[in-house]
Design an enzyme around this catalytic site. Structure first.
Site, PDB file in Angstrom:
ATOM      1  CD  GLU A 145      -2.818   1.301   2.433  1.00 16.44           C
ATOM      2  OE1 GLU A 145      -2.810   0.350   3.142  1.00 16.44           O
ATOM      3  OE2 GLU A 145      -3.804   1.729   2.331  1.00 16.44           O
ATOM      4  CB  ALA A 164       0.774  -1.944  11.649  1.00 18.07           C
ATOM      5  CG  MET A 165       0.180  -3.081   5.110  1.00 14.71           C
ATOM      6  SD  MET A 165      -0.808  -1.406   4.467  1.00 14.71           S
ATOM      7  CE  MET A 165      -2.028  -2.653   3.292  1.00 14.71           C
ATOM      8  CD  GLU A 202      -2.760  -1.874  10.613  1.00 14.37           C
ATOM      9  OE1 GLU A 202      -3.363  -2.058   9.574  1.00 14.37           O
ATOM     10  OE2 GLU A 202      -2.427  -0.901  11.109  1.00 14.37           O
ATOM     11  CD  GLU A 236      -6.414   3.159   6.635  1.00 17.06           C
ATOM     12  OE1 GLU A 236      -6.630   2.943   7.959  1.00 17.06           O
ATOM     13  OE2 GLU A 236      -5.888   2.303   6.058  1.00 17.06           O
TER      14      GLU A 236
HETATM   15  N1  TRP Z   1      -3.294   0.925   5.664  1.00 19.50           N
HETATM   16  C1  TRP Z   1      -2.236   1.108   6.696  1.00 19.50           C
HETATM   17  C2  TRP Z   1      -2.858   1.322   8.054  1.00 19.50           C
HETATM   18  O1  TRP Z   1      -3.585   0.454   8.615  1.00 19.50           O
HETATM   19  C3  TRP Z   1      -1.364   2.278   6.422  1.00 19.50           C
HETATM   20  C4  TRP Z   1      -0.060   1.891   5.920  1.00 19.50           C
HETATM   21  C5  TRP Z   1       0.954   1.299   6.332  1.00 19.50           C
HETATM   22  C6  TRP Z   1       0.428   2.674   4.723  1.00 19.50           C
HETATM   23  N2  TRP Z   1       1.988   1.355   5.419  1.00 19.50           N
HETATM   24  C7  TRP Z   1       1.848   2.104   4.736  1.00 19.50           C
HETATM   25  C8  TRP Z   1       0.325   3.610   3.960  1.00 19.50           C
HETATM   26  C9  TRP Z   1       2.573   2.721   3.667  1.00 19.50           C
HETATM   27  C10 TRP Z   1       0.908   4.289   3.144  1.00 19.50           C
HETATM   28  C11 TRP Z   1       2.205   3.596   2.810  1.00 19.50           C
HETATM   29  O2  TRP Z   1      -3.594   2.582   8.285  1.00 19.50           O
HETATM   30 ZN    ZN Z   2      -5.565   1.627   8.472  1.00 23.12          ZN
END
Ligand code: TRP
Ligand code: ZN
Length: 883
Positions: free
Chosen positions: A131, A272-273, A308, A330
């Site tokens: 992402e 985090a992702m 997450e 988000e």
């Molecule tokens: N989607 C992630 C969250 O939980 C955000 C995120 C994680 C992100 N790593 C990233 C966004 C790198 C942009 C680039 O909010």
């Molecule tokens: Zn998020």
């Protein structure tokens, strides 16, 4: 350095959205993993009814194309075209299969997007971050969230170097290869966009737990970390289980794969992702133990683990049509996390913290050159739009909707939203439609909130008619112009209201058309520019308590007398509102000191708090928050030409007055009482006591520096947890002198080689106010543990300096600005995302007093003139300069 420059990064507009000409039904990926050179084979099955001859355009950057086949035939040079950022293929039909092979170089990837290396080439591990647009650095693909495909992923690697192989989805076999390498395959049954793809490979340890969902699915939960950190994952595991249960009970959402992996890394651009089935975490939000984590950090771990995990439905099962809809996942997920954390801990404290964050981070954004709507209309670099506006203000919008529908109505609405949009890429309109349809309502007027930047002002004016025993409240709203958006519409604002008598009594309310008095708290719906509300049978001039619970993300402008705010501060039954009244009163006290020498509001504030300090029934965590005035950033928004030193001095005088009102004796007595109850204990009450103890010690530093210094030294030396140790270190650093230096030196040695603790060491020193901060920060850059290559380290030193230390960063001679722009140029070449985020520290430069403004402008203009920035940094600088 960066293959795309600012010119080749055109503005993308929401109104230009077009559905993709081709879809990718399924993708079969195989990786031959290697730190220096990884080879990726991709087999895409294409679908589409595009006009015959419509070429297939795939995104792809920083990769070398080794081979390309379409429908089992090697393509000739005239049948495809490779640009720096894309691959164009001719002759694609419905059902075509495209096979590509590319090579990528993970160890050279310092941007931490795509496939990269965490740690050293010899012993580190490989991982991905896709992402928003990182997948295009892994293989040629339609890297956009509305292309959902089924993924099969095969990983092959040396078994010694990469003993653990992970990808999202369910495991589908593993084995050894003839050449001594091993392989593992994963199949994800849920179609997903490319940004949710993830893989991890290397030396990792795990802790596991079995979990059975409410629907009866048996799931294995695995938390992975490097060997030295695996002992710090237990708290996160518990938090994960709590999150899963909460989402089942509250939203009826169950997990949907056989296995759920979470991996910790020290090298990560964000928090985090939520990759499907394989979340990846900045170690800062996964690892926790009392020696190295503060109470705040424990709550951070719980919140981010939940966030997450919740994305699995709000984001993954239902994803976004395009990146303009980012807040769809988000804002909603932040709101879900906020509700969860409030349920796990304290409602009032959580609300206080969240509103505080919004005011410190989102309000300035909304008032600055980068102001944008929760659903932006245009962007150049999407990574710059992971903002407090999209996240935090977005969460406030969902909160308003949830409040409007009530608990049961909101649940009906979210059920319908998930059902209708499951497996699809949705829009904000889809969200509002589902919530509305499930409740027989038209919620489309809330779209105005999503499309409009700027923080609305809510002006309130009350008139009491003793004769008629009527109270008339007039509410007006207006939103100031923001860059590129001068005309603003009124937005629907739920204004939660109560009335108090001067003796602290909450009044029963009867509004026109009501036969008798009803609930003492009402939600007044304001959707026009001005509306009037009448309350009957009011027998005393009331004090209105407005926007209770922060019922709309607006700035309240109400002409309270300080004494009226003191009544609310002392008597409101709701912890949040009490705090809010205190913040408003403190702001008035600040105005008096900053704009002249009027300390009448100050006296009202300190007296009210003095009374509350003696109230031992009060939750210690709430008391700690009540005793804390708004921060310098918030206060800076109240002044015309921002002189950070003047704001700092006025705020310091407030704190001094507060400390003096309480007195060294009472502060020390309270400190001793709280300190006597210490011990490693993570329970809510123990955390609350530590929070108050920290605040009391800070105040004692002002009331009696000598006594405080002795206490802080002892607390530092004897601390059994990081909350106590860090609080003491911060006090000692601010007191200055040898005690601070000694504690810092001890900390440095004690935690050498422990990254999360070292981050706090850098951060606490960078945040010590005053002109000397710059020299200190420059010295710290020479520390062996400092590196521009690690985002956490950059944020802890440079981020704390530029964001948390106004008097240090905004030195009158402009040296702070020149220092930062020099670092930004260097950092941008390594990691554009982190550089761009750090650069937003300049966003408020136009509010500065003329001398500093000129210095800041010049530093920015010089950086801009250098050119060659990434699109990320380029967009931030351009916006700051245009404003
Ligand atoms: N989607 C992630 C969250 O939980 C955000 C995120 C994680 C992100 N790593 C990233 C966004 C790198 C942009 C680039 O909010
Ligand atoms: Zn998020």
């Amino acid at each position: 350095m960066n293959m795309r420059d600012a010119q080749s990064n055109p503005t993308i507009r929401l109104t230009d959205y077009q559905a993709p000409a081709w879809r990718i039904e399924s993708v079969d990926l195989s990786f031959d993993l290697d730190v220096a050179r990884t080879v990726v084979d991709a087999r895409l099955t294409l679908r589409g009814s595009a006009a015959p001859g419509t070429p297939l355009v795939l995104n792809g950057e920083h990769m070398q194309l080794l081979s390309i086949r379409l429908d089992e035939r090697e393509l000739g040079p005239e049948e495809y075209h490779v640009d720096a950022d894309r691959l164009t293929v001719k002759g694609v039909r419905d059902g075509s299969v495209l096979e590509t092979q590319v090579a990528i170089e993970p160890a050279k990837n310092t941007a931490l997007e795509g496939l990269y290396l965490s740690g050293s080439a010899e012993s580190g591990f490989l991982l991905t971050q896709c992402e928003a647009e990182g997948f295009r650095r892994i293989t040629y693909f339609q890297d956009r969230p509305d292309v959902l495909a089924r993924y099969t992923v095969t990983l092959r690697a040396d078994a010694q170097r990469f003993p653990v192989l992970l990808a999202g989805g369910n495991p589908d076999g593993e084995g050894t290869l003839d050449d001594g390498r091993h392989w593992a395959r994963f199949v994800d049954p849920h179609p997903k966009p490319a940004y949710l793809f993830a893989l991890v490979a290397g030396h990792l340890e795990k802790i596991s737990q079995d979990y059975t969902t409410a629907e009866g699915r048996a799931v294995t939960l695995n938390l992975w970390a490097e060997a030295d950190a695996i002992g710090q994952c237990d708290y996160a595991m518990d938090a994960l289980v709590r999150s899963m249960k909460w989402d089942e009970a509250t939203y009826g959402r169950n997990y949907d794969l056989d296995v759920f992996h979470v991996v910790a890394t020290h090298d990560f651009n964000m928090g985090a992702m939520e990759n499907k089935g394989l979340n990846i975490f900045n170690a800062k939000y996964l690892l926790a133990d009392p020696q190295t984590s503060t109470d705040e950090e424990y709550r951070g771990v719980e919140a981010v683990v939940a966030h997450e995990y919740f994305h699995n439905w709000s984001g993954n099962r239902v994803t976004c049509r395009d990146w303009f809809q980012l807040s769809l996942k988000e804002g909603f997920t932040v709101f879900r996390e906020q509700s969860f954390s409030a349920d796990m801990n304290s409602q009032a404290i959580k609300r206080i913290e969240d509103v505080g964050t919004l005011r410190r981070r989102q309000f300035p954004e909304d008032a600055g050159p980068f102001a944008h709507p929760v659903r932006p209309a245009a962007y150049r670099e999407i990574n710059n739009f992971y903002t407090a506006t999209v996240y935090e203000k977005g969460a406030e919008l969902v909160r308003m909707l949830a409040g409007r529908l009530g608990e049961a109505g909101f649940r009906k609405g979210t059920d319908l939203y998930f059902e209708r949009n499951d497996g699809k890429a949705a829009t904000i309109e889809d969200f509002l439609a589902a919530l509305g349809d499930a409740n027989g309502l038209d919620l489309s007027k809330y779209l105005a909130w999503y499309g409009q930047a700027g923080t609305p002002r809510l002006q309130a004016e009350g008139r009491y008619d003793a004769q008629a025993r009527q109270y008339t409240l007039t509410l007006r709203q207006h939103t100031p112009a923001t860059p590129g958006q001068s005309d603003k519409q009124p937005v629907p604002m739920p204004v939660k209201t109560a009335l108090f008598a001067a003796d602290g009594r909450m009044l029963d309310l009867r509004m026109p058309g009501e036969a008798e008095a009803g609930a003492p708290e009402r939600v007044l719906e304001v959707d026009g520019a001005e509306q009037t509300f009448v309350f009957e049978d009011i027998d005393t001039a009331p004090i209105p308590s407005l926007l209770r619970g922060f019922s709309a993300p607006a700035i309240l402008e109400c002409d309270y007398a300080p004494e009226q705010l003191a009544v609310l501060l002392r008597h409101d039954i709701d912890g949040y509102n009490r705090w809010e009244a205190g913040q408003q009163l403190a702001s008035r006290a600040f105005d008096g000191l900053h704009d002249g020498d009027d300390d009448s509001a100050l006296a009202t504030w300190t007296e009210a708090l003095g009374a509350l300090f003696d109230d031992t029934d009060l939750d210690p965590a709430l008391l700690a928050e009540l005793l804390t005035p708004p921060g310098e950033t918030e206060l800076s928004e109240r002044v015309d030409a921002y002189d950070p030193q003047a704001v700092h001095d006025a705020r310091r005088r407030m704190q001094q007055a507060l400390a003096d009102t309480m007195g060294a004796k009472a502060l020390k007595a309270r400190y001793d009482m709280l300190h006597a109850q210490r011990g490693v204990d993570l329970s809510g009450p123990a955390q609350a006591r530590r929070r108050l103890k920290r605040r009391v010690l800070e105040l004692l530093c002002l009331a009696d520096a000598e006594v405080a210094c002795t206490l802080a030294r002892d607390q530092y030396a004897q601390a059994s947890d990081m909350s106590d140790r860090l609080a003491a270190l911060r006090c000692l650093l601010r007191l200055g002198g040898t005690a601070g230096d000694e504690a810092a030196a001890d900390f440095r040695q004690r935690f050498d080689g422990q990254p999360l603790a070292m981050d706090k060491w850098f951060a606490s020193q960078a945040a010590v106010p005053g002109e000397d901060a710059l020299a200190r920060v420059q010295g710290l850059m020479g520390d062996a543990a400092f590196t521009l290559r690690n985002p956490n380290r950059v944020n802890s030193l440079l981020g704390s300096f530029a964001r948390m230390n106004p008097t240090g960063f905004h030195r009158a001679d402009g040296e702070g600005y020149r220092f930062l722009t020099a670092q930004l140029a260097e950092l941008d070449a390594l990691n554009p995302q982190v550089a761009a985020r750090l650069a937003t520290a300049f966003n408020g430069w136009r509010q500065l007093e003329p001398g500093r403004r000129e210095h800041a402008h010049q530093a920015l203009a010089e950086l801009s003139a250098k050119g060659g920035h990434s699109p990320n940094l380029g967009e931030i600088i351009d916006r700051a300069l245009q404003g």
